[in-house]
Design a protein around this motif. Sequence first.
Motif, PDB file in Angstrom:
ATOM      1  N   TYR A  91     -23.035  41.794 -32.360  1.00  0.00           N
ATOM      2  CA  TYR A  91     -21.702  41.596 -31.953  1.00  0.00           C
ATOM      3  C   TYR A  91     -21.550  42.873 -30.871  1.00  0.00           C
ATOM      4  O   TYR A  91     -20.682  42.821 -29.731  1.00  0.00           O
ATOM      5  N   TYR A  95     -21.241  44.801 -25.480  1.00  0.00           N
ATOM      6  CA  TYR A  95     -20.886  45.909 -24.773  1.00  0.00           C
ATOM      7  C   TYR A  95     -21.704  46.819 -24.518  1.00  0.00           C
ATOM      8  O   TYR A  95     -21.536  47.753 -23.290  1.00  0.00           O
ATOM      9  N   GLN A 114     -11.091  47.910 -27.076  1.00  0.00           N
ATOM     10  CA  GLN A 114     -10.311  47.187 -26.541  1.00  0.00           C
ATOM     11  C   GLN A 114     -10.638  45.792 -26.608  1.00  0.00           C
ATOM     12  O   GLN A 114      -9.805  44.857 -26.772  1.00  0.00           O
ATOM     13  N   GLY A 115     -11.892  45.668 -26.421  1.00  0.00           N
ATOM     14  CA  GLY A 115     -12.556  44.304 -26.410  1.00  0.00           C
ATOM     15  C   GLY A 115     -12.204  43.558 -27.798  1.00  0.00           C
ATOM     16  O   GLY A 115     -11.841  42.274 -27.930  1.00  0.00           O
ATOM     17  N   GLU A 116     -12.482  44.347 -29.006  1.00  0.00           N
ATOM     18  CA  GLU A 116     -12.532  43.850 -30.282  1.00  0.00           C
ATOM     19  C   GLU A 116     -11.072  43.608 -30.618  1.00  0.00           C
ATOM     20  O   GLU A 116     -10.740  42.678 -31.358  1.00  0.00           O
ATOM     21  N   LYS A 118      -8.461  42.930 -28.538  1.00  0.00           N
ATOM     22  CA  LYS A 118      -7.853  41.556 -27.952  1.00  0.00           C
ATOM     23  C   LYS A 118      -8.572  40.246 -28.543  1.00  0.00           C
ATOM     24  O   LYS A 118      -7.927  39.386 -28.334  1.00  0.00           O
ATOM     25  N   LYS A 119      -9.648  40.373 -29.252  1.00  0.00           N
ATOM     26  CA  LYS A 119     -10.052  39.269 -30.121  1.00  0.00           C
ATOM     27  C   LYS A 119      -9.264  38.955 -31.148  1.00  0.00           C
ATOM     28  O   LYS A 119      -9.279  38.047 -31.786  1.00  0.00           O
ATOM     29  N   GLY A 120      -8.275  40.005 -31.287  1.00  0.00           N
ATOM     30  CA  GLY A 120      -7.423  39.789 -32.678  1.00  0.00           C
ATOM     31  C   GLY A 120      -8.007  40.462 -34.086  1.00  0.00           C
ATOM     32  O   GLY A 120      -7.405  40.177 -35.083  1.00  0.00           O
ATOM     33  N   ASN A 121      -9.133  41.339 -33.817  1.00  0.00           N
ATOM     34  CA  ASN A 121      -9.806  41.759 -34.933  1.00  0.00           C
ATOM     35  C   ASN A 121      -8.836  43.029 -35.476  1.00  0.00           C
ATOM     36  O   ASN A 121      -8.160  43.774 -34.587  1.00  0.00           O
ATOM     37  N   THR A 125     -12.090  46.021 -39.205  1.00  0.00           N
ATOM     38  CA  THR A 125     -13.042  45.236 -38.533  1.00  0.00           C
ATOM     39  C   THR A 125     -13.672  46.367 -37.620  1.00  0.00           C
ATOM     40  O   THR A 125     -14.814  46.595 -37.432  1.00  0.00           O
ATOM     41  N   VAL A 126     -12.912  46.696 -36.608  1.00  0.00           N
ATOM     42  CA  VAL A 126     -13.276  47.640 -35.516  1.00  0.00           C
ATOM     43  C   VAL A 126     -13.948  48.849 -36.021  1.00  0.00           C
ATOM     44  O   VAL A 126     -14.875  49.362 -35.344  1.00  0.00           O
ATOM     45  N   TYR A 129     -17.502  48.603 -36.830  1.00  0.00           N
ATOM     46  CA  TYR A 129     -18.115  48.523 -35.534  1.00  0.00           C
ATOM     47  C   TYR A 129     -18.429  49.805 -34.944  1.00  0.00           C
ATOM     48  O   TYR A 129     -19.406  50.408 -34.642  1.00  0.00           O
TER      49      TYR A 129
END
Length: 347
Positions: A91, A95, A114-116, A118-121, A125-126, A129
């Motif tokens: 995942y 990036y 920001q990318g994660e 925006k995915k709704g995570n 979860t973030v 990562y």
Amino acid sequence: MARAEGVYRRPDSSFWWINATLPNGQRIRQSAGTENRQDAEALLAKLKLDAYRGHHFGIKPQRSWQQAVIRYLDLKRGLRSFKDVQRICRYLDPYLGSHMLDQINGDVVWRVIQGELKKGNKAATVNRYLATVRSLLRMARDEWQWIDTIPKIRMLPGEVERDRWLTRAEADRLIACCAPHLAALVRYALATGCRAAEITGLEWERVDLARSTAWLNQTKNGTPRGVPLNQDAVQVLREQIGKHPRYCFTYESQPLRADVTNTAWHTALKRAGIKDFRFHDLRHTWASWHRQAGTSCDELKDLGGWKSRQMVDRHAQFATENLLTAASRIEAGQGRGVTELSRFRHA
């Protein structure tokens, strides 16, 4: 006859190969990974340049994120959570896959966040990562010495710790709604606090009912440990005798899988009227019951096989007996120890 240094072809490979002594004295013999001679010569030139800069000026050769991931995954291969680590690295590749390690800074990490989001995570979860990125970069800096500095990576606030456990009545209701083989797993988990994989993988040769002890050779943190068996756990194990020559817990004479959250599990939860509950929450329940019964944090740490008290402290909120004396100091009629302070003010 010694092979001349440079690039050459081998009869058993379609790639060009490199044979050279680098400026730092290192001898290399490796595949260039290409069928194009010019590309192979360019790779050799880069290896020599990186070695020269490192040897004479202390400049470390650049390493890519993907190179680091390959080495990182190789080191993590023995973990039970290896598939999760693989998934997270996959995942992160959109990036970081095109970056060199020394290019990963705060702005790059911010783009991951920001990318994660925006995915709704969710923050939890973030944070997993981010924890993987931080772990890999720290390893590249401290152990491999590929880079000198790494960005400071903070976890996102707002992550809600899971705190789900059952009362005795709920646990009894769940056991009554489980199939017999599943009820045995639940009862043993509530008696010992063992994880699902530790239960389904338990073998008779690692159980001593006379001494009320079981030994685990594969645990989540990789450290073998002994498990003291109370009478509830011993009773569960005695009921399993004769069902399988090797494994303690089975279903229709076959060993159970580590993942026990199957249809039977969800059906039992539905019948018992219990929502939002995982099998691992039985371990939380076991720990919470211990704290409510007065088991100290240090005792619980050893019982549960935790390496630190961080996880144990999550359950300390359910034990208030150590604060009862302090709370009673200002009870009505017990306030004689309260010092009366005079009120005054300056003229």
